[in-house]
Design a protein around this motif. Structure first.
Motif, PDB file in Angstrom:
ATOM      1  N   SER A 206       0.835  -1.196   0.000  1.00 24.40           N
ATOM      2  CA  SER A 206       0.000   0.000   0.000  1.00 24.40           C
ATOM      3  C   SER A 206       0.873   1.249   0.000  1.00 24.40           C
ATOM      4  O   SER A 206       2.082   1.180   0.238  1.00 24.40           O
ATOM      5  CB  SER A 206      -0.900   0.011   1.241  1.00 24.40           C
ATOM      6  N   LYS A 207       0.240   2.399  -0.255  1.00 27.27           N
ATOM      7  CA  LYS A 207       0.968   3.662  -0.227  1.00 27.27           C
ATOM      8  C   LYS A 207       1.571   3.901   1.149  1.00 27.27           C
ATOM      9  O   LYS A 207       2.709   4.376   1.267  1.00 27.27           O
ATOM     10  CB  LYS A 207       0.020   4.806  -0.590  1.00 27.27           C
ATOM     11  N   ARG A 208       0.839   3.565   2.217  1.00 25.30           N
ATOM     12  CA  ARG A 208       1.348   3.726   3.576  1.00 25.30           C
ATOM     13  C   ARG A 208       2.558   2.831   3.825  1.00 25.30           C
ATOM     14  O   ARG A 208       3.523   3.246   4.466  1.00 25.30           O
ATOM     15  CB  ARG A 208       0.236   3.422   4.579  1.00 25.30           C
ATOM     16  N   GLU A 209       2.513   1.598   3.318  1.00 19.74           N
ATOM     17  CA  GLU A 209       3.626   0.663   3.520  1.00 19.74           C
ATOM     18  C   GLU A 209       4.879   1.126   2.783  1.00 19.74           C
ATOM     19  O   GLU A 209       5.999   1.003   3.292  1.00 19.74           O
ATOM     20  CB  GLU A 209       3.210  -0.740   3.081  1.00 19.74           C
ATOM     21  N   GLU A 211       5.532   4.257   2.215  1.00 21.36           N
ATOM     22  CA  GLU A 211       5.962   5.407   3.013  1.00 21.36           C
ATOM     23  C   GLU A 211       6.755   4.943   4.238  1.00 21.36           C
ATOM     24  O   GLU A 211       7.803   5.510   4.565  1.00 21.36           O
ATOM     25  CB  GLU A 211       4.722   6.196   3.450  1.00 21.36           C
ATOM     26  N   ILE A 212       6.272   3.893   4.894  1.00 18.29           N
ATOM     27  CA  ILE A 212       6.986   3.353   6.055  1.00 18.29           C
ATOM     28  C   ILE A 212       8.354   2.826   5.650  1.00 18.29           C
ATOM     29  O   ILE A 212       9.349   3.047   6.346  1.00 18.29           O
ATOM     30  CB  ILE A 212       6.144   2.243   6.719  1.00 18.29           C
ATOM     31  N   LEU A 229       4.478   9.655  11.391  1.00 16.09           N
ATOM     32  CA  LEU A 229       3.271   9.453  10.588  1.00 16.09           C
ATOM     33  C   LEU A 229       1.982   9.620  11.379  1.00 16.09           C
ATOM     34  O   LEU A 229       0.886   9.586  10.803  1.00 16.09           O
ATOM     35  CB  LEU A 229       3.303   8.056   9.956  1.00 16.09           C
ATOM     36  N   ILE A 231       0.739   7.542  13.701  1.00 19.74           N
ATOM     37  CA  ILE A 231       0.044   6.271  13.874  1.00 19.74           C
ATOM     38  C   ILE A 231       0.672   5.535  15.044  1.00 19.74           C
ATOM     39  O   ILE A 231       1.682   5.975  15.603  1.00 19.74           O
ATOM     40  CB  ILE A 231       0.109   5.408  12.590  1.00 19.74           C
ATOM     41  N   THR A 235       0.529  -0.390  14.646  1.00 19.79           N
ATOM     42  CA  THR A 235       0.166  -0.268  13.232  1.00 19.79           C
ATOM     43  C   THR A 235       1.396  -0.359  12.347  1.00 19.79           C
ATOM     44  O   THR A 235       1.369  -1.012  11.291  1.00 19.79           O
ATOM     45  CB  THR A 235      -0.568   1.061  12.981  1.00 19.79           C
ATOM     46  N   HIS A 239       2.071  -3.213   9.427  1.00 19.42           N
ATOM     47  CA  HIS A 239       2.422  -2.891   8.044  1.00 19.42           C
ATOM     48  C   HIS A 239       3.720  -3.589   7.646  1.00 19.42           C
ATOM     49  O   HIS A 239       3.840  -4.127   6.535  1.00 19.42           O
ATOM     50  CB  HIS A 239       2.566  -1.382   7.876  1.00 19.42           C
TER      51      HIS A 239
END
Length: 267
Positions: A206-209, A211-212, A229, A231, A235, A239
């Motif tokens: 995902s886009k969040r993953e 980013e991480i 982030l 979060i 979380t 991810h």
């Protein structure tokens, strides 16, 4: 640690006071402006320099991130060229390992002192031509299990006398830099896949993953990533577990390497 304590026990009250101020100020650094002010302050008495480069990552796999701090005009991380700087950092790291991971200095004319010929035309390369000595030391970051190398460049010929000070101050140098978010440069710290949305779908990330993983790649811990982030740490861990499964890897560094290899094949 015993060596450092032995060194400190021989210092005068004046030097002990100065070291105390330097260490106290290091703990309070949180922004690049404060970092630069700290580096240009009393620290110069023990580690005189015009340019500092911190480098970290998996040197064995040649996955190196870095940050440049200098008061010289134009000498900035974002203006550097990773393709020409990385071989220099790799060579200095290899020498550090060969010397038993002890601090060392190099002077003008010593092998590995300058960038390769193609890199001398950039602002950093031109600045290095005016330097007379460099001092190198490093450590293993226990938070990320990455090697971290610190290189200071000086236009003076005093750095050999700074080897002892470097051993004492390295943990605080590392503390100060770890509290500052690295500045972006073209290859390593820029957002991955910002212009390639299909690639994330190809990996199943995902886009969040993605980013991480950007933050993982520059050495941030789960707690730091969560804070950046907004979060929870739980979380972030969830991810990362999905990232590991999608890439068929077991560790953070393996994930970073796998992503770098996929990006290279797709470029």
């Amino acid at each position: 640690m015993t060596y450092k304590m032995d060194q400190l026990s021989t210092l005068s009250a004046e030097h002990l006071d100065r070291y105390h101020r330097i260490i106290t100020e290091a703990i309070g650094v949180s922004r690049h402006k404060e970092l630069l002010a700290w580096l240009q302050g009393e620290l110069q008495h023990y580690l005189p320099h015009e340019i500092l480069i911190s480098a970290w990552g998996d040197f064995t796999s040649k996955l190196i991130c870095y940050d440049i701090v200098s008061a010289l005009p134009g000498i900035r991380t974002e203006y550097s060229n990773p393709q020409t700087l990385s071989p220099l950092l790799q060579g200095l790291f290899n020498r550090w390992v060969e010397l038993g991971k002890l601090p060392y200095t190099l002077g003008v004319g010593d092998s590995g002192f300058l960038l390769e010929e193609g890199g001398l035309s950039c602002p950093l390369g031109k600045a290095l031509q005016g330097m007379r000595t460099l001092l190198v030391h490093g450590l293993i970051d226990e938070r990320s299990d990455q090697d971290c190398l610190y290189i200071i460049f000086s236009s003076e010929r005093k750095l050999h006398d700074s080897l002892g000070a470097m051993q004492i101050l390295l943990p605080y140098l590392d503390t100060a830099l770890s509290q500052v978010t690295p500045l972006a440069h073209p290859e390593f710290n820029a957002p991955v896949l910002a212009d390639q949305p299909q690639a994330g779908e190809y990996w199943g990330l995902s886009k969040r993953e993605i980013e991480i993983m950007n933050w993982v790649r520059i050495g941030k811990t789960n707690l730091e990533i969560a804070s950046i982030l907004g979060i929870s740490v739980f979380t972030v861990k969830n991810h990362l577990q999905h990232v590991f499964k999608a890439l068929d890897v077991a560790t953070r560094m393996q994930a970073v390497i796998k992503i770098a290899q996929i990006r290279k094949r797709g470029s």
